[in-house]
Design a protein around this motif. Sequence first.
Motif, mmCIF file in Angstrom:
data_model
loop_
_atom_site.group_PDB
_atom_site.id
_atom_site.type_symbol
_atom_site.label_atom_id
_atom_site.label_comp_id
_atom_site.label_asym_id
_atom_site.label_seq_id
_atom_site.Cartn_x
_atom_site.Cartn_y
_atom_site.Cartn_z
ATOM 1 N N PRO A 88 0.816 -1.218 0.000
ATOM 2 C CA PRO A 88 0.000 0.000 0.000
ATOM 3 C C PRO A 88 0.845 1.262 0.000
ATOM 4 N N ARG A 89 0.297 2.321 -0.594
ATOM 5 C CA ARG A 89 0.981 3.616 -0.611
ATOM 6 C C ARG A 89 0.169 4.694 0.101
ATOM 7 N N SER A 90 -1.151 4.713 -0.132
ATOM 8 C CA SER A 90 -1.970 5.734 0.532
ATOM 9 C C SER A 90 -3.433 5.320 0.520
ATOM 10 N N TYR A 91 -4.182 5.887 1.472
ATOM 11 C CA TYR A 91 -5.624 5.666 1.577
ATOM 12 C C TYR A 91 -6.262 6.964 2.048
ATOM 13 N N VAL A 92 -7.356 7.354 1.378
ATOM 14 C CA VAL A 92 -8.073 8.571 1.765
ATOM 15 C C VAL A 92 -9.570 8.272 1.780
ATOM 16 N N TYR A 93 -10.209 8.619 2.889
ATOM 17 C CA TYR A 93 -11.667 8.492 3.041
ATOM 18 C C TYR A 93 -12.226 9.891 3.258
ATOM 19 N N GLN A 94 -13.278 10.231 2.502
ATOM 20 C CA GLN A 94 -13.870 11.551 2.625
ATOM 21 C C GLN A 94 -15.392 11.447 2.663
ATOM 22 N N LEU A 95 -15.999 11.957 3.718
ATOM 23 C CA LEU A 95 -17.444 12.093 3.825
ATOM 24 C C LEU A 95 -17.755 13.584 3.766
ATOM 25 N N SER A 96 -18.572 13.982 2.789
ATOM 26 C CA SER A 96 -18.891 15.395 2.621
ATOM 27 C C SER A 96 -20.395 15.602 2.734
ATOM 28 N N GLY A 97 -20.791 16.841 3.065
ATOM 29 C CA GLY A 97 -22.201 17.166 3.239
ATOM 30 C C GLY A 97 -22.416 17.863 4.568
ATOM 31 N N PRO A 98 -23.600 17.696 5.156
ATOM 32 C CA PRO A 98 -23.868 18.319 6.464
ATOM 33 C C PRO A 98 -22.855 17.900 7.523
ATOM 34 N N VAL A 99 -22.388 16.654 7.419
ATOM 35 C CA VAL A 99 -21.327 16.160 8.300
ATOM 36 C C VAL A 99 -20.105 15.866 7.442
ATOM 37 N N SER A 100 -18.981 16.387 7.820
ATOM 38 C CA SER A 100 -17.756 16.195 7.050
ATOM 39 C C SER A 100 -16.734 15.421 7.876
ATOM 40 N N ARG A 101 -16.182 14.376 7.280
ATOM 41 C CA ARG A 101 -15.155 13.583 7.943
ATOM 42 C C ARG A 101 -14.082 13.209 6.918
ATOM 43 N N ARG A 102 -12.869 13.098 7.406
ATOM 44 C CA ARG A 102 -11.764 12.729 6.525
ATOM 45 C C ARG A 102 -10.765 11.864 7.286
ATOM 46 N N ARG A 103 -10.348 10.793 6.634
ATOM 47 C CA ARG A 103 -9.293 9.939 7.168
ATOM 48 C C ARG A 103 -8.237 9.750 6.088
ATOM 49 N N GLU A 104 -6.996 9.644 6.511
ATOM 50 C CA GLU A 104 -5.909 9.387 5.585
ATOM 51 C C GLU A 104 -4.930 8.418 6.227
ATOM 52 N N VAL A 105 -4.316 7.580 5.385
ATOM 53 C CA VAL A 105 -3.235 6.699 5.828
ATOM 54 C C VAL A 105 -2.159 6.743 4.751
ATOM 55 N N HIS A 106 -0.908 7.009 5.157
ATOM 56 C CA HIS A 106 0.187 7.121 4.204
ATOM 57 C C HIS A 106 1.327 6.177 4.585
ATOM 58 N N PHE A 107 1.723 5.348 3.625
ATOM 59 C CA PHE A 107 2.816 4.401 3.800
ATOM 60 C C PHE A 107 4.028 4.957 3.031
ATOM 61 N N ASP A 108 4.657 5.989 3.562
ATOM 62 C CA ASP A 108 5.731 6.666 2.851
ATOM 63 C C ASP A 108 6.940 5.758 2.690
ATOM 64 N N LYS A 109 7.433 5.694 1.453
ATOM 65 C CA LYS A 109 8.600 4.860 1.167
ATOM 66 C C LYS A 109 9.806 5.380 1.930
ATOM 67 N N GLY A 110 10.521 4.479 2.578
ATOM 68 C CA GLY A 110 11.703 4.861 3.330
ATOM 69 C C GLY A 110 11.429 5.271 4.754
ATOM 70 N N SER A 111 10.158 5.454 5.121
ATOM 71 C CA SER A 111 9.817 5.840 6.487
ATOM 72 C C SER A 111 9.604 4.596 7.344
ATOM 73 N N SER A 112 9.914 4.699 8.616
ATOM 74 C CA SER A 112 9.756 3.572 9.543
ATOM 75 C C SER A 112 8.386 3.557 10.200
#
Length: 274
Positions: free
Chosen positions: A118-142
């Motif tokens: 995996p490299r990245s994941y983004v979840y976005q809920l928009s509208g009256p309720v807004s939510r956002r999640r992200e996950v990043h698997f940066d190359k070279g990072s521990s």
Amino acid sequence: MTIMDRGSRSMVYQSDLSPAAYCGGLAKRAAVALGLALSFIASNATAQESAAETQSHRTLTPYDAVYKTSTSGLSIKLRRSLSMDDNGDCRLTSEGKLLVAGISEVSVFTLDEDQIQPRSYVYQLSGPVSRRREVHFDKGSSVIRSLYKKEWYELPKTGETLDRMSQQEQLRLSLLNDPTPREDMLFHVADGRKVKEYRLTYQGEERLETPMGWVNTLHFERDHDDPERQSGVWIAPEWDYLMVRTVHIDNGKTTVANLISANLSGTAVTGSSS
């Protein structure tokens, strides 16, 4: 993902169904016993076996699928697509809209034979309720960087940790290369503030009726610590292990998603009439 044998069953996806490793000592023993000539023959045979295994390896197929998801008397259509570019990057998207609310998920990953990277994941809920999640698997990072409720967290990084969407494709990829369902499958998923264990137990085969016709499926249930929560997934081997149905129960509310149309590499999937 790790496969674990289980003596007894407690109840979507996950397992590492890796190809068997080759025996490297065979050529060495031949060289000691019969000399360099026989060693050369043995190494050629090993190369031929390796080439045959490479040819038999199966990979994910691009697809477009539409699911009807229902909960609490409301329904929404979600379109899920898997695409691959010339660089080998895979992009899995899921999108839907209900009135003024929209939901979008995107997972980007690459393939290393039968293991998703995996490299990245983004979840976005928009509208009256807004939510956002992200996950990043940066190359070279521990560490894995995870955004949850507007705060960033650093999670431990391993070679087999996935995000919520790529975990589902890992189940497909594993079964494409080893179609024998394991009774107990374990995935590690970066989700929110921690890396969670997704343990799936195989429940058996079930034949389901879909708008495309009848199809045989494999049924898995996910173990939850909370007895009030239940999750099940049904996938179709003859449709490259596409997800056909999911059911999730949480606090007495049931959410069901059913596949209503799909194509694999542009070819529509079809089932049987009975």
